[in-house]
Design a protein around this motif. Sequence first.
Motif, PDB file in Angstrom:
ATOM      1  N   PRO A  98       0.799  -1.233   0.000  1.00  0.00           N
ATOM      2  CA  PRO A  98       0.000   0.000   0.000  1.00  0.00           C
ATOM      3  C   PRO A  98       0.831   1.282   0.000  1.00  0.00           C
ATOM      4  O   PRO A  98       0.434   2.266  -0.624  1.00  0.00           O
ATOM      5  N   ARG A  99       1.990   1.269   0.633  1.00  0.00           N
ATOM      6  CA  ARG A  99       2.796   2.498   0.663  1.00  0.00           C
ATOM      7  C   ARG A  99       3.374   2.837  -0.711  1.00  0.00           C
ATOM      8  O   ARG A  99       3.814   3.955  -0.955  1.00  0.00           O
ATOM      9  N   HIS A 100       3.353   1.868  -1.623  1.00  0.00           N
ATOM     10  CA  HIS A 100       3.891   2.094  -2.966  1.00  0.00           C
ATOM     11  C   HIS A 100       2.802   2.257  -4.019  1.00  0.00           C
ATOM     12  O   HIS A 100       3.118   2.478  -5.189  1.00  0.00           O
ATOM     13  N   GLN A 101       1.556   2.136  -3.636  1.00  0.00           N
ATOM     14  CA  GLN A 101       0.495   2.256  -4.629  1.00  0.00           C
ATOM     15  C   GLN A 101       0.414   3.696  -5.121  1.00  0.00           C
ATOM     16  O   GLN A 101       0.702   4.632  -4.391  1.00  0.00           O
ATOM     17  N   GLY A 102       0.092   3.835  -6.394  1.00  0.00           N
ATOM     18  CA  GLY A 102       0.050   5.146  -7.015  1.00  0.00           C
ATOM     19  C   GLY A 102       1.370   5.554  -7.652  1.00  0.00           C
ATOM     20  O   GLY A 102       1.477   6.633  -8.222  1.00  0.00           O
ATOM     21  N   LYS A 103       2.373   4.693  -7.577  1.00  0.00           N
ATOM     22  CA  LYS A 103       3.694   4.993  -8.152  1.00  0.00           C
ATOM     23  C   LYS A 103       3.937   4.286  -9.482  1.00  0.00           C
ATOM     24  O   LYS A 103       5.014   4.394 -10.047  1.00  0.00           O
ATOM     25  N   GLY A 104       2.934   3.538  -9.947  1.00  0.00           N
ATOM     26  CA  GLY A 104       3.118   2.794 -11.190  1.00  0.00           C
ATOM     27  C   GLY A 104       3.700   1.406 -10.992  1.00  0.00           C
ATOM     28  O   GLY A 104       3.974   0.691 -11.955  1.00  0.00           O
ATOM     29  N   TYR A 105       3.886   0.998  -9.736  1.00  0.00           N
ATOM     30  CA  TYR A 105       4.501  -0.311  -9.464  1.00  0.00           C
ATOM     31  C   TYR A 105       3.596  -1.471  -9.866  1.00  0.00           C
ATOM     32  O   TYR A 105       4.077  -2.536 -10.232  1.00  0.00           O
ATOM     33  N   GLY A 106       2.283  -1.277  -9.796  1.00  0.00           N
ATOM     34  CA  GLY A 106       1.369  -2.332 -10.232  1.00  0.00           C
ATOM     35  C   GLY A 106       1.540  -2.612 -11.713  1.00  0.00           C
ATOM     36  O   GLY A 106       1.579  -3.769 -12.143  1.00  0.00           O
ATOM     37  N   PHE A 139      -8.309  -1.390 -13.599  1.00  0.00           N
ATOM     38  CA  PHE A 139      -6.846  -1.331 -13.577  1.00  0.00           C
ATOM     39  C   PHE A 139      -6.255  -2.415 -14.473  1.00  0.00           C
ATOM     40  O   PHE A 139      -5.417  -2.135 -15.332  1.00  0.00           O
ATOM     41  N   TYR A 140      -6.688  -3.673 -14.273  1.00  0.00           N
ATOM     42  CA  TYR A 140      -6.158  -4.757 -15.099  1.00  0.00           C
ATOM     43  C   TYR A 140      -6.478  -4.525 -16.569  1.00  0.00           C
ATOM     44  O   TYR A 140      -5.652  -4.792 -17.445  1.00  0.00           O
ATOM     45  N   GLY A 141      -7.660  -4.002 -16.856  1.00  0.00           N
ATOM     46  CA  GLY A 141      -8.026  -3.692 -18.239  1.00  0.00           C
ATOM     47  C   GLY A 141      -7.080  -2.672 -18.847  1.00  0.00           C
ATOM     48  O   GLY A 141      -6.701  -2.783 -20.020  1.00  0.00           O
ATOM     49  N   SER A 142      -6.669  -1.691 -18.064  1.00  0.00           N
ATOM     50  CA  SER A 142      -5.745  -0.672 -18.576  1.00  0.00           C
ATOM     51  C   SER A 142      -4.350  -1.243 -18.820  1.00  0.00           C
ATOM     52  O   SER A 142      -3.540  -0.622 -19.500  1.00  0.00           O
ATOM     53  N   CYS A 143      -4.100  -2.438 -18.285  1.00  0.00           N
ATOM     54  CA  CYS A 143      -2.814  -3.128 -18.488  1.00  0.00           C
ATOM     55  C   CYS A 143      -2.910  -4.192 -19.578  1.00  0.00           C
ATOM     56  O   CYS A 143      -1.992  -4.996 -19.740  1.00  0.00           O
TER      57      CYS A 143
END
Length: 173
Positions: A98-106, A139-143
Amino acid sequence: MALTFTLDPAVTPELRDGILDLWTDVSEAGGAGFVPPVRREAVRPELVKHFVAMAEGRARLLVGHDEEGTVAATAFFHFNTHRLMTHWVWLYTVMVHPRHQGKGYGRELLAAAEGAARGMGGIEAIRLTCRGGLGLERFYGSCGYKEVGRVPAAIRVAPGDDRDDVIMLLPLS
């Protein structure tokens, strides 16, 4: 800063504990197959199942470490044992801390998973499921993943709070 990904890392006590911490923290934030409150002791048996599958050659682990060397992301590939379905893999326990979400790591994790699957030979698609109601299918769709199925109310988060089980597929060809 980007994550550093490793496919099939050595399973050390540090890696095990890092994944347990990640899985617990992601679950506490509302994801990864558990409902808060979550304790490491509840997560441990599920992690052991993944490790057993790895030891038996039925699964592989992709792990992402952050700049501090902390486990920040994971995805487990599970191979199909049915002879008519060996051309695609399941992707399980897809997590970013969670601390890394929003950074593009997903996105980085999913791109690394796609690259790893392409390198496995004979794999033509990646399949995963996600819990509806959280926007994960967008999100998965955008990937590049496509929604190919949905089981209404298949996931019971709490009494009166049922969510769809959304099936996503990424063709690799």
